[in-house]
Design a protein around this motif. Structure first.
Motif, short mmCIF file in Angstrom:
data_model
loop_
_atom_site.label_atom_id
_atom_site.label_comp_id
_atom_site.label_asym_id
_atom_site.label_seq_id
_atom_site.Cartn_x
_atom_site.Cartn_y
_atom_site.Cartn_z
N ALA A 185 -3.48 -1.55 5.59
CA ALA A 185 -4.88 -1.37 5.99
C ALA A 185 -5.10 0.01 6.60
CB ALA A 185 -5.28 -2.46 6.98
N GLU A 186 -4.13 0.49 7.37
CA GLU A 186 -4.24 1.84 7.95
C GLU A 186 -4.28 2.90 6.86
OE1 GLU A 186 -0.85 2.07 10.50
OE2 GLU A 186 -1.84 1.03 12.17
N LEU A 187 -3.43 2.75 5.85
CA LEU A 187 -3.40 3.73 4.75
C LEU A 187 -4.72 3.73 3.98
CD1 LEU A 187 0.22 3.20 3.40
CD2 LEU A 187 -0.65 5.18 4.65
N MET A 188 -5.28 2.56 3.73
CA MET A 188 -6.57 2.48 3.03
C MET A 188 -7.66 3.16 3.85
SD MET A 188 -6.17 1.18 0.15
CE MET A 188 -5.26 0.03 -0.82
N ALA A 189 -7.66 2.95 5.16
CA ALA A 189 -8.66 3.59 6.03
C ALA A 189 -8.50 5.11 6.00
CB ALA A 189 -8.52 3.06 7.45
N GLU A 190 -7.27 5.59 5.99
CA GLU A 190 -7.03 7.04 5.92
C GLU A 190 -7.54 7.61 4.60
OE1 GLU A 190 -2.96 8.12 6.82
OE2 GLU A 190 -2.91 6.71 8.49
N LEU A 191 -7.31 6.91 3.50
CA LEU A 191 -7.81 7.37 2.20
C LEU A 191 -9.33 7.43 2.19
CD1 LEU A 191 -5.47 5.46 -0.29
CD2 LEU A 191 -5.57 7.92 0.06
N GLU A 192 -9.97 6.38 2.71
CA GLU A 192 -11.43 6.35 2.74
C GLU A 192 -11.98 7.46 3.62
OE1 GLU A 192 -12.45 2.36 3.84
OE2 GLU A 192 -11.84 1.56 1.88
N ALA A 193 -11.31 7.76 4.74
CA ALA A 193 -11.76 8.84 5.63
C ALA A 193 -11.68 10.20 4.94
CB ALA A 193 -10.92 8.84 6.91
N LEU A 194 -10.74 10.33 4.02
CA LEU A 194 -10.59 11.58 3.26
C LEU A 194 -11.52 11.63 2.05
CD1 LEU A 194 -6.70 11.88 3.33
CD2 LEU A 194 -8.33 13.31 4.58
N GLY A 195 -12.25 10.54 1.82
CA GLY A 195 -13.16 10.50 0.69
C GLY A 195 -12.48 10.16 -0.63
N VAL A 196 -11.30 9.62 -0.53
CA VAL A 196 -10.54 9.25 -1.73
C VAL A 196 -10.68 7.74 -1.91
CG1 VAL A 196 -8.25 9.17 -2.78
CG2 VAL A 196 -8.90 11.10 -1.32
N SER A 197 -11.06 7.33 -3.13
CA SER A 197 -11.16 5.89 -3.34
C SER A 197 -9.75 5.32 -3.48
CB SER A 197 -12.01 5.56 -4.55
OG SER A 197 -11.67 6.37 -5.63
N PRO A 198 -9.50 4.23 -2.79
CA PRO A 198 -8.15 3.66 -2.80
C PRO A 198 -7.73 3.25 -4.22
CG PRO A 198 -9.50 2.60 -1.13
CD PRO A 198 -10.39 3.49 -1.93
N PRO A 199 -6.51 3.52 -4.56
CA PRO A 199 -6.05 3.14 -5.90
C PRO A 199 -5.93 1.63 -6.01
CG PRO A 199 -4.23 3.91 -4.57
CD PRO A 199 -5.49 4.15 -3.78
N SER A 200 -6.03 1.16 -7.21
CA SER A 200 -5.87 -0.27 -7.45
C SER A 200 -4.41 -0.63 -7.22
CB SER A 200 -6.27 -0.61 -8.87
OG SER A 200 -5.94 -1.94 -9.16
N LEU A 201 -4.19 -1.69 -6.48
CA LEU A 201 -2.82 -2.13 -6.22
C LEU A 201 -2.37 -3.16 -7.24
CD1 LEU A 201 -2.96 -2.44 -2.34
CD2 LEU A 201 -2.12 -0.54 -3.71
N LYS A 202 -3.26 -3.47 -8.18
CA LYS A 202 -2.92 -4.44 -9.21
C LYS A 202 -1.98 -3.80 -10.21
CE LYS A 202 -5.13 -7.62 -12.39
NZ LYS A 202 -6.37 -8.08 -12.97
N ARG A 203 -0.98 -4.54 -10.60
CA ARG A 203 0.01 -4.04 -11.55
C ARG A 203 -0.62 -3.95 -12.93
NH1 ARG A 203 4.58 -6.99 -14.33
NH2 ARG A 203 5.77 -5.29 -15.18
N ILE A 204 -0.40 -2.84 -13.59
CA ILE A 204 -0.91 -2.63 -14.94
C ILE A 204 0.18 -3.03 -15.92
CG2 ILE A 204 -1.74 -0.94 -16.59
CD1 ILE A 204 -2.78 0.66 -14.19
N ARG A 205 -0.14 -3.97 -16.79
CA ARG A 205 0.83 -4.45 -17.77
C ARG A 205 0.78 -3.56 -19.00
NH1 ARG A 205 2.13 -10.48 -17.40
NH2 ARG A 205 3.33 -9.78 -19.19
N PRO A 206 1.93 -3.21 -19.54
CA PRO A 206 1.94 -2.41 -20.77
C PRO A 206 1.49 -3.27 -21.95
CG PRO A 206 4.18 -3.01 -20.15
CD PRO A 206 3.28 -3.48 -19.04
N PRO A 207 0.97 -2.65 -22.98
CA PRO A 207 0.53 -3.42 -24.15
C PRO A 207 1.73 -3.98 -24.90
CG PRO A 207 0.38 -1.08 -24.61
CD PRO A 207 0.75 -1.22 -23.15
N PRO A 208 1.53 -5.10 -25.60
CA PRO A 208 2.64 -5.68 -26.36
C PRO A 208 3.04 -4.78 -27.52
CG PRO A 208 0.63 -6.90 -26.75
CD PRO A 208 0.33 -5.90 -25.69
N ARG A 209 4.34 -4.77 -27.83
CA ARG A 209 4.85 -3.97 -28.95
C ARG A 209 5.29 -4.84 -30.11
NH1 ARG A 209 9.36 -0.43 -26.40
NH2 ARG A 209 9.70 0.03 -28.58
#
Length: 95
Positions: free
Chosen positions: A36-60
């Protein structure tokens, strides 16, 4: 400081257990609030917090029943069975 460098009074097992418990509690509290502290620091800098959701690679690979595999992790049984029967993995490659 290592145990061999300790110059203080010896402490008993119960005191040591209490210190360990206090240290573990402090660590848990710090670990819980740090994201939560890191997210607040990012917002204070005007940076939108990155998504913490895992991105799955496409099937091969895809079999005839529509089951897919990304090529990472444990090989699915349908592909292992095909390869055991002298089949090629490239038979299921998504183009």
């Amino acid at each position: 400081m290592g145990a061999s460098e300790w110059q203080g009074e010896p402490i008993g097992i119960s005191e040591l257990d209490e210190l360990i418990s206090e240290a573990q509690d402090l660590r848990e509290r710090l670990v819980e609030k740090r994201p939560a502290e890191l997210m607040a620091e990012l917002e204070a800098l005007g940076v939108s917090p990155p998504s913490l959701k895992r991105i799955r690679p496409p099937p091969r690979y895809k079999n005839g029943q529509g089951k897919t595999w990304t090529g990472g992790g444990k090989r699915p049984k349908w592909l292992s069975d095909h390869e055991a029967a002298s089949g090629s993995r490239s038979d299921f490659l998504i183009k």
